[in-house]
Design an enzyme around this catalytic site. Structure first.
Site, PDB file in Angstrom:
ATOM      1  N   LYS A  65       0.859  -1.189   0.000  1.00  0.00           N
ATOM      2  CA  LYS A  65       0.000   0.000   0.000  1.00  0.00           C
ATOM      3  C   LYS A  65       0.891   1.232   0.000  1.00  0.00           C
ATOM      4  O   LYS A  65       1.437   1.612   1.032  1.00  0.00           O
ATOM      5  CB  LYS A  65      -0.929   0.060   1.212  1.00  0.00           C
ATOM      6  CG  LYS A  65      -1.962   1.197   1.079  1.00  0.00           C
ATOM      7  CD  LYS A  65      -2.632   1.567   2.379  1.00  0.00           C
ATOM      8  CE  LYS A  65      -1.881   2.632   3.137  1.00  0.00           C
ATOM      9  NZ  LYS A  65      -1.834   3.960   2.455  1.00  0.00           N
TER      10      LYS A  65
ATOM     11  N   GLU B   5       9.655   1.767  10.847  1.00  0.00           N
ATOM     12  CA  GLU B   5      10.567   2.917  10.821  1.00  0.00           C
ATOM     13  C   GLU B   5       9.689   4.138  10.964  1.00  0.00           C
ATOM     14  O   GLU B   5       8.874   4.438  10.089  1.00  0.00           O
ATOM     15  CB  GLU B   5      11.365   2.932   9.516  1.00  0.00           C
ATOM     16  CG  GLU B   5      12.498   3.944   9.535  1.00  0.00           C
ATOM     17  CD  GLU B   5      12.162   5.186   8.751  1.00  0.00           C
ATOM     18  OE1 GLU B   5      11.861   6.212   9.402  1.00  0.00           O
ATOM     19  OE2 GLU B   5      12.193   5.141   7.516  1.00  0.00           O
TER      20      GLU B   5
ATOM     21  N   CYS C 288      12.534  11.780   7.890  1.00  0.00           N
ATOM     22  CA  CYS C 288      12.426  11.375   9.293  1.00  0.00           C
ATOM     23  C   CYS C 288      13.778  11.423  10.001  1.00  0.00           C
ATOM     24  O   CYS C 288      13.829  11.545  11.230  1.00  0.00           O
ATOM     25  CB  CYS C 288      11.823   9.989   9.395  1.00  0.00           C
ATOM     26  SG  CYS C 288      12.528   8.815   8.227  1.00  0.00           S
TER      27      CYS C 288
ATOM     28  N   GLU D 236       8.374  16.623  16.126  1.00  0.00           N
ATOM     29  CA  GLU D 236       8.845  16.477  14.760  1.00  0.00           C
ATOM     30  C   GLU D 236       8.057  17.444  13.873  1.00  0.00           C
ATOM     31  O   GLU D 236       6.836  17.342  13.763  1.00  0.00           O
ATOM     32  CB  GLU D 236       8.658  15.037  14.280  1.00  0.00           C
ATOM     33  CG  GLU D 236       9.245  14.772  12.914  1.00  0.00           C
ATOM     34  CD  GLU D 236       9.133  13.317  12.499  1.00  0.00           C
ATOM     35  OE1 GLU D 236      10.033  12.837  11.789  1.00  0.00           O
ATOM     36  OE2 GLU D 236       8.135  12.659  12.866  1.00  0.00           O
TER      37      GLU D 236
END
Length: 475
Positions: free
Chosen positions: A170, A245, A279, A379
């Site tokens: 996906k 992750e 990231c 973040e």
């Protein structure tokens, strides 16, 4: 003919069971430029059934057969290289030069690394009278993000194919077109039917169904920590392996003996690359307290050298961020930095003055950021750098490690022994010293809430394997 409204299941392009579409937005214009179909449980069931049916035969193929297949995939990938780069540029606003040299390149580089790792990989080992064998885990649900689409697709698909697993992918529904082109690559490369399947859709209606499916043996997910927790909880019901992750808030420690001009400038460039949407971006720059203002002057100059604009221009360095949701989040966090007393060195709220549409963010640097500020903890996922003071090495390490994340960290020094000592104390899955080249053979993955498992080359191959001991195998 475009496959934008189809899924790839059991070797064929098929329409969704229940028709439903979603606009794909070009973030540079804020307008839809195509549509995709979005799936449901029925589509996931079809794809998983195809992967399950293909597994018994594909899992028994030889390493030589799988190497041949991966090399053919790489060949077709290279033939479609420009199509992939153009797709990434349109779907996520990546400057076309960056789309070619970083985004599309990453997929090719990881395919090459996986092929090299597989050539050297041994799947069995004698230990006395026991044979230890490593076997494919089974049907794998692969859920990938929008920020590095080809990097993450290939980092999962290539090692799964390498060991003999079958796949349901996906891609992100925000940046799905590169995933469709990749699926066309897999079809043209002659991947056996059912081995690779692709269903588009959102997290709750497709991703979560994949994660909880009883016939899925492993989920490999890249995305936010929030979504990763949902995936892990869903997968726990059927006790399957979950590799993740997730988010990051990476510290970049500039030691007193670093070449400051170079270290700070490259730190800004590393933070702002991919419009800050990585990231592992070095978003927290830690500098000696006595040199804080010096660092800010260098960072300001470096940030203001980033020309922001049309991603189709060869000269653009910084494109838009991917969506209105991301843009609004970044604006909220920039406002929080100002409100909480950080020094706005350059950039700030709103678009660059020369742009009146598109999800463009002003390249922003904050100075005198202190531990605990929102911009130091959360973040941001945009071109926003926080510069933080430290007193000595112990203080720098303490600040760097004081985060729920642990994906990456960075150390800058002209004294390699000093850099190694500090690097050894950082709680992160990957630590880079003095901005080395991207190493696609190094393990990549996180400590703490940045996830579990490792990607890249043989590290990823290992994640898709089960270990079996055959006792009494014989001498």
């Amino acid at each position: 003919m475009s496959n934008h409204l189809n899924f790839f299941i059991d070797g064929k392009w098929v329409a969704p069971v229940v028709p439903a579409t979603l606009d794909v937005i070009d973030p540079s214009t804020e307008e839809a430029y195509t549509k995709i179909s979005v799936g449901s449980k029925a589509d996931v069931d079809k794809a998983v059934a195809a992967a399950k049916a293909a597994f018994p035969s594909f899992s028994q193929t030889s390493k030589a057969e799988r190497l041949k297949l991966l090399k053919r995939i790489l060949e077709v990938y290279n033939e479609r290289y420009e199509d992939i780069a153009q797709a990434v540029s349109h779907e996520m606003g990546a400057p076309i030069t960056w789309a070619r040299e970083a985004q599309a390149w990453a997929g090719r580089a990881h395919m090459e690394s996986t092929i090299k790792a597989l050539e050297d990989y041994e799947f069995s080992e004698k230990r006395g009278g026991t044979m230890v064998v490593k076997e494919p885990i089974g049907v794998c649900a692969l859920i990938t993000p929008w920020n590095w689409p080809l990097n993450q697709i290939v980092c999962k698909v290539a090692p799964a194919i390498a060991v003999g697993c079958t796949i349901v992918l996906k891609p992100s529904e925000i940046a799905p077109i590169s995933g469709i082109v990749f699926s066309e690559v897999m079809e043209a490369a002659g991947v056996p039917k059912g081995v690779y399947n692709m269903v588009n859709g959102n997290g709750p209606d497709v991703g979560q169904i994949m994660a909880g499916h009883p016939d899925v043996d492993m989920v490999s997910f890249t995305g936010s920590t929030r979504a990763g927790i949902i995936v892990a909880k869903t997968a726990a019901e059927t006790v399957k392996r979950v590799a993740q992750e997730l988010g990051g808030k990476s510290a970049n420690i500039v030691l007193p003996d670093a070449d400051f001009e170079t270290a700070v400038r490259k730190g800004v460039e590393g933070c702002f690359g991919n419009s800050g949407q990585s990231c592992d971006a070095p978003t927290r720059m830690l500098v000696p307290a006595a040199r804080h203002d010096e660092a800010l002057a260098i960072a300001k100059k470096a940030a203001e050298a980033h020309n922001v604009g049309d991603p189709r221009s060869e000269d653009t360095k910084l494109g838009p961020v991917v969506s209105n949701v991301q843009y609004d989040k970044i604006q909220r966090l920039i406002e929080a930095g100002i409100k909480e007393g950080a020094t706005l060195v350059t950039g700030g709220p709103g678009r660059p003055e020369h742009l009146n549409r598109g999800y463009y963010v002003r390249p922003t640097v904050f100075g005198h950021v202190t531990p605990g500020m929102t911009i130091e903890k959360e973040e941001i996922f945009g071109p926003v750098l926080s510069v933080i003071s430290y007193n000595d090495d112990d203080d720098a390490v303490k600040i760097a490690n004081d985060t729920v994340y642990g994906l990456a960290a960075y150390v800058q020094s002209q004294d390699i022994a000093h850099a190694r000592k500090v690097a050894g104390q950082l709680r992160a899955g990957q630590v880079s010293i003095n901005y080395p080249e991207w190493d696609t053979f190094a393990p990549f993955g996180g400590y703490k809430q940045s996830g579990n498992g490792r990607e890249y080359a043989d590290w990823a191959i290992h994640d898709f394997l089960e270990v079996k001991g055959i006792i009494g195998y014989g001498a």
